[in-house]
Design a protein around this motif. Structure first.
Motif, short mmCIF file in Angstrom:
data_model
loop_
_atom_site.label_atom_id
_atom_site.label_comp_id
_atom_site.label_asym_id
_atom_site.label_seq_id
_atom_site.Cartn_x
_atom_site.Cartn_y
_atom_site.Cartn_z
N MET A 24 -22.39 -1.77 -88.25
CA MET A 24 -22.06 -2.70 -89.34
C MET A 24 -20.92 -2.21 -90.23
O MET A 24 -20.15 -3.03 -90.73
N PHE A 25 -20.85 -0.91 -90.46
CA PHE A 25 -19.94 -0.41 -91.49
C PHE A 25 -18.84 0.52 -90.96
O PHE A 25 -17.79 0.63 -91.58
N LEU A 26 -19.08 1.18 -89.86
CA LEU A 26 -18.12 2.17 -89.38
C LEU A 26 -17.50 1.81 -88.03
O LEU A 26 -16.83 2.64 -87.41
N TRP A 27 -17.72 0.62 -87.57
CA TRP A 27 -17.33 0.19 -86.23
C TRP A 27 -15.85 0.44 -85.91
O TRP A 27 -15.50 0.82 -84.80
N ARG A 28 -14.99 0.24 -86.88
CA ARG A 28 -13.54 0.33 -86.65
C ARG A 28 -12.99 1.76 -86.79
O ARG A 28 -11.83 1.99 -86.54
N THR A 29 -13.82 2.72 -87.18
CA THR A 29 -13.34 4.08 -87.41
C THR A 29 -13.10 4.80 -86.09
O THR A 29 -13.75 4.51 -85.08
N THR A 38 -14.31 2.48 -77.35
CA THR A 38 -13.50 1.28 -77.55
C THR A 38 -12.14 1.65 -78.14
O THR A 38 -11.97 2.70 -78.77
N THR A 39 -11.21 0.78 -77.96
CA THR A 39 -9.89 0.93 -78.58
C THR A 39 -9.90 0.27 -79.95
O THR A 39 -10.84 -0.46 -80.29
N ALA A 40 -8.85 0.52 -80.71
CA ALA A 40 -8.74 -0.10 -82.03
C ALA A 40 -8.74 -1.63 -81.90
O ALA A 40 -9.35 -2.33 -82.71
N SER A 46 -14.19 -7.12 -81.80
CA SER A 46 -15.64 -7.17 -81.58
C SER A 46 -16.44 -6.81 -82.83
O SER A 46 -17.67 -6.77 -82.78
N ALA A 47 -15.78 -6.57 -83.94
CA ALA A 47 -16.48 -6.15 -85.17
C ALA A 47 -17.58 -7.13 -85.59
O ALA A 47 -18.68 -6.68 -85.96
N PRO A 48 -17.35 -8.45 -85.57
CA PRO A 48 -18.45 -9.35 -85.95
C PRO A 48 -19.65 -9.24 -85.00
O PRO A 48 -20.80 -9.30 -85.45
N LEU A 49 -19.40 -9.06 -83.72
CA LEU A 49 -20.50 -8.90 -82.77
C LEU A 49 -21.25 -7.60 -83.01
O LEU A 49 -22.48 -7.55 -82.95
N ALA A 50 -20.50 -6.53 -83.26
CA ALA A 50 -21.12 -5.24 -83.53
C ALA A 50 -21.96 -5.29 -84.81
O ALA A 50 -23.06 -4.74 -84.86
#
Length: 123
Positions: A24-29, A38-40, A46-50
């Protein structure tokens, strides 16, 4: 056995809170992207799905904690709740291993199965 079961259920709950935070909070790090491979670009799209997956992991954790703390006068409430939510963890882990990454079987399903087994033995 009751103590071992409660400790294992608690550890599984903590694991699912950890997964909630990651998804929910660190997915993009960069660290979490490396954990999930995963890549950036994929992480961004995919952030909303994660985050949705993370929320479901939070519900699993909440159910496990509820089962631990709501024993009722004779344990009749906590036991079935704990069995239900640990079984849900196992099913989610097996499904995730089959559809996403086999490593999920070890990280999620195995601890859930141990917690479920100990809970059943303790009852």
């Amino acid at each position: 056995m009751d103590i071992a079961a409660a400790i294992m259920v608690g550890l599984v709950a903590v694991l699912h809170v950890y997964i909630l935070v990651l998804e929910m909070f660190l997915w993009r790090t960069p660290r979490v992207r490396a954990i999930f491979g995963t890549t950036a670009e994929v992480a961004e799209s995919s952030a909303p799905l994660a985050a949705n997956q993370g929320l479901y992991n939070g519900f699993l954790a909440a159910g496990l904690v509820f089962g631990l703390v709501e024993g009722g006068p004779d344990g009749t409430v906590g036991f079935p709740v704990t069995v239900f939510f640990t079984a849900c963890v196992v099913v989610a882990g097996v499904y995730g291993a089959v559809t996403a990454n086999p490593r999920i079987l070890i990280v999620q399903a195995l601890p859930g199965a141990v917690a479920l087994g100990l809970t059943l033995l303790a009852h």
